[in-house]
Motif scaffolding. Structure first.
Motif, PDB file in Angstrom:
ATOM      1  N   ALA A  95       2.270  11.571  -5.833  1.00 11.70           N
ATOM      2  CA  ALA A  95       1.702   9.821  -5.801  1.00 11.70           C
ATOM      3  C   ALA A  95       0.652   9.827  -4.704  1.00 11.70           C
ATOM      4  CB  ALA A  95       3.094   9.263  -5.411  1.00 11.70           C
ATOM      5  N   CYS A  96      -0.529   9.917  -5.134  1.00  9.24           N
ATOM      6  CA  CYS A  96      -1.633   9.701  -4.019  1.00  9.24           C
ATOM      7  C   CYS A  96      -2.999   9.177  -4.947  1.00  9.24           C
ATOM      8  CB  CYS A  96      -1.902  11.066  -3.463  1.00  9.24           C
ATOM      9  SG  CYS A  96      -3.010  11.181  -2.060  1.00  9.24           S
ATOM     10  N   HIS A  97      -3.474   8.269  -4.176  1.00  5.67           N
ATOM     11  CA  HIS A  97      -4.845   7.886  -4.967  1.00  5.67           C
ATOM     12  C   HIS A  97      -5.804   8.988  -5.146  1.00  5.67           C
ATOM     13  CE1 HIS A  97      -3.401   4.016  -5.354  1.00  5.67           C
ATOM     14  NE2 HIS A  97      -3.088   3.669  -4.056  1.00  5.67           N
ATOM     15  N   LEU A  98      -5.917  10.027  -4.252  1.00 10.46           N
ATOM     16  CA  LEU A  98      -6.655  11.106  -4.240  1.00 10.46           C
ATOM     17  C   LEU A  98      -6.734  11.633  -5.765  1.00 10.46           C
ATOM     18  CD1 LEU A  98      -6.350  13.031  -1.146  1.00 10.46           C
ATOM     19  CD2 LEU A  98      -8.392  11.808  -1.885  1.00 10.46           C
ATOM     20  N   CYS A 146      -5.907   2.799  -0.174  1.00  5.69           N
ATOM     21  CA  CYS A 146      -4.329   3.340  -0.061  1.00  5.69           C
ATOM     22  C   CYS A 146      -3.705   2.146   0.613  1.00  5.69           C
ATOM     23  CB  CYS A 146      -4.487   4.446   0.979  1.00  5.69           C
ATOM     24  SG  CYS A 146      -5.322   5.867   0.268  1.00  5.69           S
ATOM     25  N   LEU A 147      -4.468   1.367   1.253  1.00 10.13           N
ATOM     26  CA  LEU A 147      -3.911   0.077   2.078  1.00 10.13           C
ATOM     27  C   LEU A 147      -3.397  -1.013   1.311  1.00 10.13           C
ATOM     28  CD1 LEU A 147      -3.280  -1.054   4.839  1.00 10.13           C
ATOM     29  CD2 LEU A 147      -5.558  -1.900   4.828  1.00 10.13           C
ATOM     30  N   THR A 148      -4.021  -1.093  -0.010  1.00 10.78           N
ATOM     31  CA  THR A 148      -3.676  -2.338  -0.809  1.00 10.78           C
ATOM     32  C   THR A 148      -2.956  -1.853  -2.148  1.00 10.78           C
ATOM     33  OG1 THR A 148      -5.896  -2.114  -1.997  1.00 10.78           O
ATOM     34  CG2 THR A 148      -5.504  -3.645  -0.108  1.00 10.78           C
ATOM     35  N   GLY A 179       0.999  -1.153   0.001  1.00 13.48           N
ATOM     36  CA  GLY A 179       0.159   0.067   0.081  1.00 13.48           C
ATOM     37  C   GLY A 179       0.816   1.396   0.053  1.00 13.48           C
ATOM     38  N   CYS A 180       0.100   2.351   0.272  1.00 10.11           N
ATOM     39  CA  CYS A 180       0.693   3.807   0.213  1.00 10.11           C
ATOM     40  C   CYS A 180       1.698   3.784   1.586  1.00 10.11           C
ATOM     41  CB  CYS A 180      -0.203   4.617   0.179  1.00 10.11           C
ATOM     42  SG  CYS A 180       0.563   6.348   0.317  1.00 10.11           S
ATOM     43  N   ILE A 181       2.853   4.434   1.307  1.00  7.79           N
ATOM     44  CA  ILE A 181       3.706   4.453   2.343  1.00  7.79           C
ATOM     45  C   ILE A 181       3.215   5.299   3.498  1.00  7.79           C
ATOM     46  CG2 ILE A 181       5.110   6.477   1.783  1.00  7.79           C
ATOM     47  CD1 ILE A 181       7.054   3.747   2.268  1.00  7.79           C
TER      48      ILE A 181
END
Lengths: 321, 335, 259
Positions: B329-332, B312-314, B298-300
């Motif tokens: 670098a962000c899922h948003l 974000c976890l996966t 997932g995201c650091i």
């Protein structure tokens, strides 16, 4: 805003004996601190702020000694207290968060035990009560209850620092002296720790002396600010006034040397170096680096003078003989 | 895809002075597990214009490790460092010497970097000798004096002294003087002013900027201090736990920070102006346990992010372009 | 410190050999202008004996110390600087040697090898002193390796070999000095110990041997303080001298203290 006076430092002089002579680390410092008030002492390395802190708490050791002055805390001269009297005050009324304190936690003792020990050593409290109190304390600084059974090396820097805050405020002292208590922390953690400390301090109504070289941290935390240079206080006033209208050229220089995020300002340093405190020059100690210096400044050192109510500067430009 | 997270890399023909590509460095932690101090970092320093790129991050972000790899002092676990197109770790002796000459460094602790056994200026003499910058001793002396002038040091105060006889500011200036000797095209500066007093900091930074213009030197500026980064750089790369979370032109990024970490970071910086005090408590999960829980999938920033969601976890977010020269670098912001 | 060395080395060359022979002089004489330290039960002039003994003991110490330190430094250094497999191998060997109980082994070996020569003893002692040095060296190198000035040296173009000799070694000189001093005194002490229990070499005179003979011939009972006191005092003086020498050299190695 008049609050009861808690601490009064009068012309404190703290010197070091060295083979080459006396190093005048703190050379005549005076200020007052009221109840529930936060005073910041800001200055760069070598200005004497840490020595000042340890002297106030009567923690200095040879070759460091108090040459002159008094520290009146709640009506008593701390410098004259000895043994049992001093011990009674320590921790209960006065507490200290020294530099690098997060590394002073006993590595082989659990956190909970360290807090309990400290409390039991300074008060009449049962172990159970102490344990319960420790739990509540850790909670008040945002640490989970598991922390009680953990060892220092298992905690992060920010957590350790909060444990220190918990211990230092365990007995709800009237005065906390903190020396660079966020310096080693990352920005995010620093903010949290400052928040916790301020919250804790406000909840017990303690006064605080916050010592750091970082004027930004001072700006967000303190009510009054004292600027220290070469062993003396050169400006002392409430924090808003100092930043809005700094009087002393050194204060101005410090503010100009600090970049502000979002502002496209040019930063300038102060050329030169601080004076050797072994044989400080007879005149103003800032003279060689000062842009508005006059001849008088070279020969006579300006005392800290009152300019307005609660506003003091040590600079000939603002009057005085 | 190749250029995700980089400058306008549309122009493939533009040659770069230095390219760091997918740099990764793994270390073995005490428990025996491996952790990635540096995780897939890519950036390029252009040849034509002297540029300052800041690597900004807190402790544990991997910025110093990245710097060491760029300097050729530490071998990456994977990824490459290329100087003028050639892999630094595969260079011939001569090529490497050229590389060293052109890529110099300034380090953080101004005391630690001097060998206490010798006088401080010895390191200048060593540099001159090793890179054959002077053919005689008098020429070497001239070179040294010139370098000192560039950093506002007089020979009287700097030469023939032991490190402990110099002040912090003087030692740092001397280090810069040493770095200048080979007339490098890139200087990697690792926290050059962190341990210097505030009143001296500005002058050293201004000196470095002046040298940039005077000698066309680019900088890879490693720091934790965003305010200084803003003052000093052209581009910024923000690192968190080894990962590049946001990067781009300094003004674009700082005027419109997007990554939750960067936003939180900016909000947490104390401003030296009491009128702009923090008014409410900051919202993020302060790291609670000292665990190196780097979830590899997932995201650091997941464990501390105030706005994290399930994805974000996966899934690790990739760098995507969100502005003219702005990548996050962000899922948003992922498509 | 200097006087001790002086005495030990120069002494025997100044004074004649003849006093060593047994029964050259009447026995059990207290000190007199003729025999500065008197004579022992076998009729030897004790002052001459002392001079020779000091020299021998110092020799043992020096040989054992030098050999031990050289081995220790080389191995420790290599282990620390190279790291990896080399480090692991060296470290394991060192640990094995460290675990071996030195003293009992020495006793056994001496008792077993009927005639133990001085060089043999010195080598043996060296073999037991190097692990300590190696360990210490290694940790010193490890700590120095990561220091900033090493990085700077690499950036400035110094090769690995140059870094070892020009950067790291000078900072370790005082440490090497201390280790050498320890090895040397350790060796000398072991020798004395062996002699006292009668297992040391008897071919030439050492301080330990002197003490042994003194005890053997009941010098204390006979109140012949002049026999037993000098060697002990010399030993103590040597040890103290070495420590002082190291302290003095430390000033030399550490520029910070020089000022």
């Amino acid at each position: 805003m008049t609050s009861k006076e808690l601490l009064k430092v009068n012309n404190l002089k703290v010197y070091y004996r060295s083979p080459a002579g006396k190093v005048k680390a703190v050379d005549g410092v005076s200020f007052t601190l009221g109840e529930n008030e936060v005073l910041g002492i800001v200055g760069e390395s070598g200005c004497g702020k840490s020595t000042l802190a340890t002297a106030i708490l009567k923690l200095i050791r040879p070759p460091c000694y108090v040459e002159d002055g008094e520290v009146i805390f709640n009506g008593k001269n701390l410098l004259k207290l000895e043994g049992e009297d001093l011990r009674r005050i320590r921790w209960k009324e006065l507490s200290y968060i020294p530099q690098g304190s997060m590394n002073s936690l006993n590595p082989v003792m659990k956190i909970g035990d360290q807090i309990v020990d400290a409390m039991m050593a300074h008060t009449e409290i049962s172990k159970e009560e102490a344990k319960e109190k420790a739990r509540k304390l850790l909670e008040s600084v945002g640490l989970p209850s598991e922390t009680i059974n953990m060892y220092p090396h298992e905690l992060s820097g920010g957590m350790k620092q909060r444990v220190i805050i918990a211990i230092a405020t365990a007995l709800e002292p009237k005065l906390i002296v903190a020396d660079e208590f966020t310096t080693a922390l990352d920005v995010l953690v620093q903010r949290k720790v400052i928040e916790f400390l301020e919250e804790r301090r406000a909840s017990i109504g303690a006064s605080m002396i916050n010592i750091t070289h970082d004027i930004a941290v001072q700006a967000v935390l303190v009510h009054k600010l004292a600027v220290m240079y070469a062993g003396k206080i050169v400006e002392l006033s409430d924090v808003y006034t100092i930043f809005e209208e700094p009087l002393h050229p050194y204060t101005k220089g410090l503010i100009m040397a600090t970049p502000v995020l979002g502002e496209k300002k040019v930063i300038k340093g102060i050329p030169g170096n601080p004076p050797n405190l072994l044989n400080p020059p007879p005149g103003c100690r800032f003279y060689p680096r000062c842009t508005i210096a006059e001849d008088k400044c070279k020969h006579k050192s300006p005392p800290l003078m009152k300019v307005e109510e609660d506003r003091y500067v040590a600079c000939w430009k603002y009057g005085g003989e | 895809m190749l250029h995700a997270g980089n400058m306008e890399g549309n122009d493939l023909t533009e040659k770069f002075l230095l390219e760091a590509e997918h740099l990764t460095k793994e270390f073995k932690a005490r428990g025996g597990e491996y952790f990635k101090a540096v995780n897939d970092i890519t950036f390029r320093i252009p040849k034509e214009k002297p540029t300052v790129i800041s690597l900004v991050g807190e402790s544990g972000s991997g910025k110093t490790t990245t710097g060491l790899m760029v300097l050729g002092l530490l071998k990456p676990t994977s990824g490459t460092v290329k100087y003028e197109g050639k892999d630094v770790f595969k260079m011939s002796k001569r090529e490497f010497s050229e590389f060293r000459k052109n890529v110099q460094a300034i380090f953080q602790d101004p005391y630690e970097v001097y060998n206490p056994f010798y006088k401080a200026d010895r390191i200048l003499k060593v540099t001159i000798k090793k890179f054959k910058l002077a053919s005689s001793e008098s020429e070497a002396k001239k070179l040294i004096v010139e370098s000192l002038k560039d950093v506002n040091l007089t020979p009287e105060e700097a030469l023939n002294k032991y490190p402990h006889q110099l002040s912090g500011g003087q030692r740092q200036r001397l280090m810069i003087a040493r770095a200048l000797l080979t007339r490098p095209r890139l200087i990697v500066a690792d926290e050059p002013v962190s341990m210097v007093d505030a009143s001296l900091r500005a002058d050293i930074l201004n000196t470095m900027l002046h040298l940039k213009k005077e000698y066309n030197i680019s900088y890879l500026f490693i720091t934790h201090d965003l305010s200084i980064a803003e003052y000093f750089s052209d581009r910024i790369i923000v690192m968190y736990r080894g990962v590049n979370v946001e990067n781009g032109d300094i003004n674009e990024v700082l005027s419109n920070p997007l990554h939750p970490y960067v936003k939180t970071l900016i909000e947490s910086i104390p401003i030296p102006d009491p009128k702009r005090k923090w008014t409410e408590k900051i919202k993020f999960n302060i790291e609670d346990l000292n665990k190196r829980e780097v979830s590899s999938k997932g995201c650091i920033f997941y464990s501390r992010c105030p706005v994290a969601t399930k994805i974000c976890l996966t899934k690790r977010p990739e760098l995507v372009k969100v502005g003219k020269d702005h990548f996050v670098a962000c899922h948003l912001y992922s498509k | 410190m200097i006087p001790i060395f002086f005495l030990g080395f120069v002494g025997p060359y100044i004074f004649p050999v003849k006093g060593i022979r047994l029964a050259s002089y009447p026995s059990d004489l207290p000190p007199s202008p003729e025999h500065l330290l008197g004579t022992d039960t076998s009729g030897r002039d004790l002052f001459t004996v002392l001079l020779y003994s000091v020299r021998q003991s110092l020799l043992i110490g020096l040989i054992a110390g030098t050999v031990g330190t050289v081995i220790g430094v080389t191995l420790g250094f290599t282990a620390g600087y190279k790291g990896g497999i080399v480090d692991d191998i060296i470290r394991n060997v060192t640990d094995i040697f460290l675990i071996i109980p030195t003293w009992p082994l020495l006793v056994i070996l001496s008792a077993y090898l009927k005639s133990l020569t001085i060089p043999a003893l010195a080598t043996l002692l060296a073999a037991f002193s190097w692990p300590g040095t190696a360990r210490g060296m290694r940790s010193q190198v490890l700590s120095l390796k990561e220091r900033g000035f090493i990085r700077l040296a690499r950036i400035s173009g110094e090769s690995d070999l140059e870094i070892i000799f020009k950067e790291i070694l000078p900072n370790m000189l005082s440490y090497v000095g201390v280790m050498f001093g320890l090895s040397m005194t350790g060796a000398m002490l072991s020798e004395v110990g062996l002699e006292i229990i009668g297992l040391g070499p008897a071919e030439s005179n050492t301080l330990g041997l002197m003490i042994y003979w003194a005890i053997y011939y009941n010098a204390l009972v006979k109140r012949m303080w002049w026999w037993i006191a000098p060697p002990v005092i010399c030993l103590v003086a040597i040890f103290v001298g070495i420590q002082l020498l190291n302290a003095g050299l430390d000033r030399l190695y550490n520029p910070r203290l020089r000022k």
